[in-house]
Design a protein around this motif. Structure first.
Motif, short mmCIF file in Angstrom:
data_model
loop_
_atom_site.label_atom_id
_atom_site.label_comp_id
_atom_site.label_asym_id
_atom_site.label_seq_id
_atom_site.Cartn_x
_atom_site.Cartn_y
_atom_site.Cartn_z
N GLU A 9 0.93 -1.26 0.27
CA GLU A 9 0.15 -0.37 0.08
C GLU A 9 1.00 1.69 0.12
O GLU A 9 0.29 2.20 -0.50
N SER A 10 2.36 1.22 0.45
CA SER A 10 2.51 2.08 0.10
C SER A 10 3.95 2.53 -1.01
O SER A 10 4.62 3.29 -1.53
N TYR A 11 3.30 1.64 -1.92
CA TYR A 11 4.77 1.86 -2.72
C TYR A 11 3.95 3.13 -3.97
O TYR A 11 3.30 3.67 -3.50
N VAL A 12 5.04 3.33 -4.48
CA VAL A 12 4.93 4.93 -4.97
C VAL A 12 6.20 4.65 -5.82
O VAL A 12 7.41 4.17 -6.28
N GLN A 13 5.91 4.93 -7.53
CA GLN A 13 6.50 5.56 -8.52
C GLN A 13 6.74 6.32 -9.49
O GLN A 13 5.62 6.91 -9.55
N MET A 14 8.19 6.60 -9.89
CA MET A 14 7.87 8.42 -9.92
C MET A 14 9.36 8.12 -11.15
O MET A 14 10.44 7.63 -11.14
N THR A 15 8.73 9.06 -12.14
CA THR A 15 9.37 9.03 -13.56
C THR A 15 10.19 10.45 -13.48
O THR A 15 8.97 10.93 -13.78
N GLU A 16 11.28 10.08 -13.95
CA GLU A 16 12.01 12.26 -14.49
C GLU A 16 13.09 11.11 -15.73
O GLU A 16 13.51 10.67 -16.01
N LEU A 17 12.61 13.01 -16.01
CA LEU A 17 13.88 12.52 -17.32
C LEU A 17 14.82 13.47 -17.05
O LEU A 17 14.66 14.19 -16.86
N VAL A 18 16.65 13.37 -17.45
CA VAL A 18 17.33 13.79 -16.79
C VAL A 18 17.38 14.59 -17.82
O VAL A 18 18.30 14.58 -19.26
N LEU A 19 17.82 16.16 -17.76
CA LEU A 19 17.44 17.44 -18.67
C LEU A 19 18.66 18.01 -18.43
O LEU A 19 19.87 17.34 -16.94
N PRO A 20 19.51 18.71 -19.09
CA PRO A 20 21.15 19.60 -19.25
C PRO A 20 20.95 20.18 -17.75
O PRO A 20 21.63 20.38 -16.90
#
Length: 171
Positions: A9-20
């Motif tokens: 129930e505590s699971y979190v997924q986050m996605t980011e793009l590495v920018l300059p």
């Protein structure tokens, strides 16, 4: 009496793009930016578990196993591994994906600890974390040893009081 919640129930997924703006002069992700993202995803996980605002209490060793490059897609996964009276340990995995080449590697992992706070800003009890899978049970079982080691390193526990660590250090 504290209620219980399943680890899932505590699971979190986050996605980011590495920018300059996220990189150093070698076009690699800066470590501070990675830790910032890790703090955010793990805090959301701890809040999801406790249903309260949380503050970061400690960060364990963060090792950088693989270089993360400009343009990589970063996936951060976090979940509470164990809850104590007012604190929670959260495990974070970080994956770096190079979409054009089709490669994905595990780049980082760490344990963060958070304390849940009530409306008055004081620590409040959190639900017990119930592990279900073999991996969740393994992380849960090791959490007390990791907690005792953190407390010793912070000067808040004497080594001879760390019952879970006695076999490791022959105390």
């Amino acid at each position: 009496m504290r209620k219980q919640k399943f680890v899932k129930e505590s699971y979190v997924q986050m996605t980011e793009l590495v920018l300059p703006n996220d990189t150093n002069t070698f076009h690699n992700l800066m470590g501070g930016k990675m830790m910032h993202w890790m703090d955010i995803v793990s805090a959301i996980s701890a809040q999801r578990h406790s249903n309260c605002p949380v503050v970061t209490a400690s960060v364990d060793n963060v090792s950088f196993k693989e270089t993360i490059k400009l343009g990589n897609v970063i996936t951060l996964e976090a979940r509470v591994t164990r809850a104590f009276s007012t604190s929670m340990e959260v495990h974070i995995n970080v994956w770096a994906e190079d979409i054009p080449s089709g490669t994905k590697v595990k780049s980082n992992e760490a344990f963060f600890t958070f304390v849940a706070l009530g409306e008055n800003g004081q620590p409040v009890p959190v639900p017990e974390a119930i592990p279900e899978t073999a991996e969740e049970k393994d992380k849960y079982d090791g959490a007390l040893r990791r907690r005792q080691l953190r407390l010793i390193l912070a000067g808040r526990m004497k080594p001879h009081d760390a019952n879970e660590l006695k076999s490791i250090f022959n105390l």
